[in-house]
Design a protein around this motif. Sequence first.
Motif, short mmCIF file in Angstrom:
data_model
loop_
_atom_site.label_atom_id
_atom_site.label_comp_id
_atom_site.label_asym_id
_atom_site.label_seq_id
_atom_site.Cartn_x
_atom_site.Cartn_y
_atom_site.Cartn_z
N ASN A 34 0.83 -1.22 0.00
CA ASN A 34 0.00 0.00 0.00
C ASN A 34 0.86 1.26 0.00
O ASN A 34 0.54 2.24 0.67
CB ASN A 34 -0.96 0.01 1.20
CG ASN A 34 -2.23 0.79 0.90
OD1 ASN A 34 -2.67 0.86 -0.24
ND2 ASN A 34 -2.81 1.37 1.92
N ASP A 45 3.92 -0.68 10.91
CA ASP A 45 2.80 -1.40 10.29
C ASP A 45 1.51 -0.65 10.60
O ASP A 45 1.18 -0.40 11.76
CB ASP A 45 2.72 -2.84 10.82
CG ASP A 45 1.64 -3.64 10.13
OD1 ASP A 45 1.43 -3.42 8.92
OD2 ASP A 45 0.99 -4.47 10.80
N GLY A 46 0.77 -0.26 9.58
CA GLY A 46 -0.45 0.52 9.75
C GLY A 46 -0.21 2.02 9.81
O GLY A 46 -1.16 2.80 9.88
N HIS A 47 1.06 2.43 9.75
CA HIS A 47 1.42 3.86 9.83
C HIS A 47 0.97 4.59 8.56
O HIS A 47 1.12 4.08 7.45
CB HIS A 47 2.94 3.97 9.98
CG HIS A 47 3.46 5.37 10.01
ND1 HIS A 47 3.44 6.14 11.15
CD2 HIS A 47 4.01 6.15 9.03
CE1 HIS A 47 3.97 7.34 10.87
NE2 HIS A 47 4.32 7.36 9.60
N GLN A 48 0.41 5.79 8.71
CA GLN A 48 0.00 6.57 7.54
C GLN A 48 1.22 7.22 6.90
O GLN A 48 1.98 7.91 7.55
CB GLN A 48 -1.02 7.64 7.92
CG GLN A 48 -1.55 8.41 6.72
CD GLN A 48 -2.69 9.35 7.05
OE1 GLN A 48 -3.26 9.27 8.12
NE2 GLN A 48 -3.00 10.25 6.15
N ASN A 60 -2.21 3.99 4.50
CA ASN A 60 -1.72 3.24 5.66
C ASN A 60 -0.90 2.05 5.17
O ASN A 60 -1.41 1.19 4.44
CB ASN A 60 -2.89 2.75 6.52
CG ASN A 60 -3.62 3.89 7.18
OD1 ASN A 60 -3.02 4.91 7.53
ND2 ASN A 60 -4.92 3.76 7.37
N SER A 113 1.26 -1.43 5.01
CA SER A 113 1.18 -2.80 5.51
C SER A 113 2.60 -3.36 5.46
O SER A 113 3.18 -3.50 4.39
CB SER A 113 0.24 -3.63 4.64
OG SER A 113 0.29 -4.99 5.00
N LYS A 135 -7.07 -9.28 2.15
CA LYS A 135 -7.27 -7.95 2.70
C LYS A 135 -7.70 -6.93 1.65
O LYS A 135 -8.09 -5.82 1.98
CB LYS A 135 -5.97 -7.46 3.37
CG LYS A 135 -5.56 -8.26 4.60
CD LYS A 135 -4.27 -7.71 5.19
CE LYS A 135 -3.83 -8.52 6.40
NZ LYS A 135 -2.56 -8.02 6.96
N ASN A 138 -0.25 -6.63 -2.88
CA ASN A 138 -0.09 -7.04 -1.48
C ASN A 138 0.71 -8.34 -1.36
O ASN A 138 0.41 -9.20 -0.53
CB ASN A 138 -1.45 -7.21 -0.79
CG ASN A 138 -2.01 -5.88 -0.32
OD1 ASN A 138 -1.51 -4.82 -0.70
ND2 ASN A 138 -3.05 -5.93 0.49
#
Length: 228
Positions: free
Chosen positions: A20, A81-84, A89, A91, A160, A214
Amino acid sequence: MSEEVKTVKPVIEDRVYIGNVDYKATEDDLKELFKDLNVTEVEIPFKEITRGERTFKRRLGFAFVQFASKEDADKAVAEFDGHQFQRLNLSIRKAVPPATPEEKEAKIEAFRAQRKAREEKKEALRKERAESKGSASNGDVAPEGKRSANTIFVTNLDFKVNARILKKEFAELDPVWAHVPRVNGRSKGIAFVRFKDEETQKKAVEQFNKKDINGREITVDIAVDTKK
C-alpha cells in the motif's frame, strides 16, 4: 479436493515487504520514513509501459527495505505497520525469498486447473437443467455462458484487498465497477472488475495479469457472463 501442497517459506529476518505504498513515493521518501533505523537499501519495483512512442515507468504500489540488522527490521514492523504515509496506511511484514520460475508456473497452473474444474461443474449443471426440461422446452437448450465484453475475473487476490483498493490498483484504466465476493464477511480471494468497453478490458488482462498486489501475484482473465 486439491492435491496442492502448500509450503511456508522462511522469512528474511533483516528485510521487510511494504504494501500500500503511494505510487508517487520515492526511495528517498522511504529512507526518510525509517531515518532512525539503519537502512541499507530501498527497492520500489516498477513496470515499464509503452504507449505509442512514449515509454514510462509505473510503480507497483509496494516496496522492499533492507536493514542492517534483524533488530532494525523488527522495529520497522512493530512501529510502522499501519502507519500513515503519504495518505495511505502501510502494511509491513518480513519479506520472503522471491518465488522461483517453477513456483510461479506451478501456482498459475493450479489456478487454471481450479478454474477449469469450476467451469466444468457449471457446464454439467447447465446440461442437467436443460435435460430436466425435456420436451417442455420443445427441445430448446439453456444458453451457454459467454465471454464478457467488459469484465475481468481476478484470482489469487490477497484477502485484505477490498473493492476500493482494487479500483485504485486499476485506476489508470478507469474501472466502472469492482466486486470482491465474500462469505461470512471473508473474501474468497477472487474479484470482478468492469470497464467501459472491451478494448479497456483486454488492456487490463494484458497489463495486470501476474501483477503483484499485497505480495500475491494475481491471475487476470476475461470473465464469463451467465444467464440466471
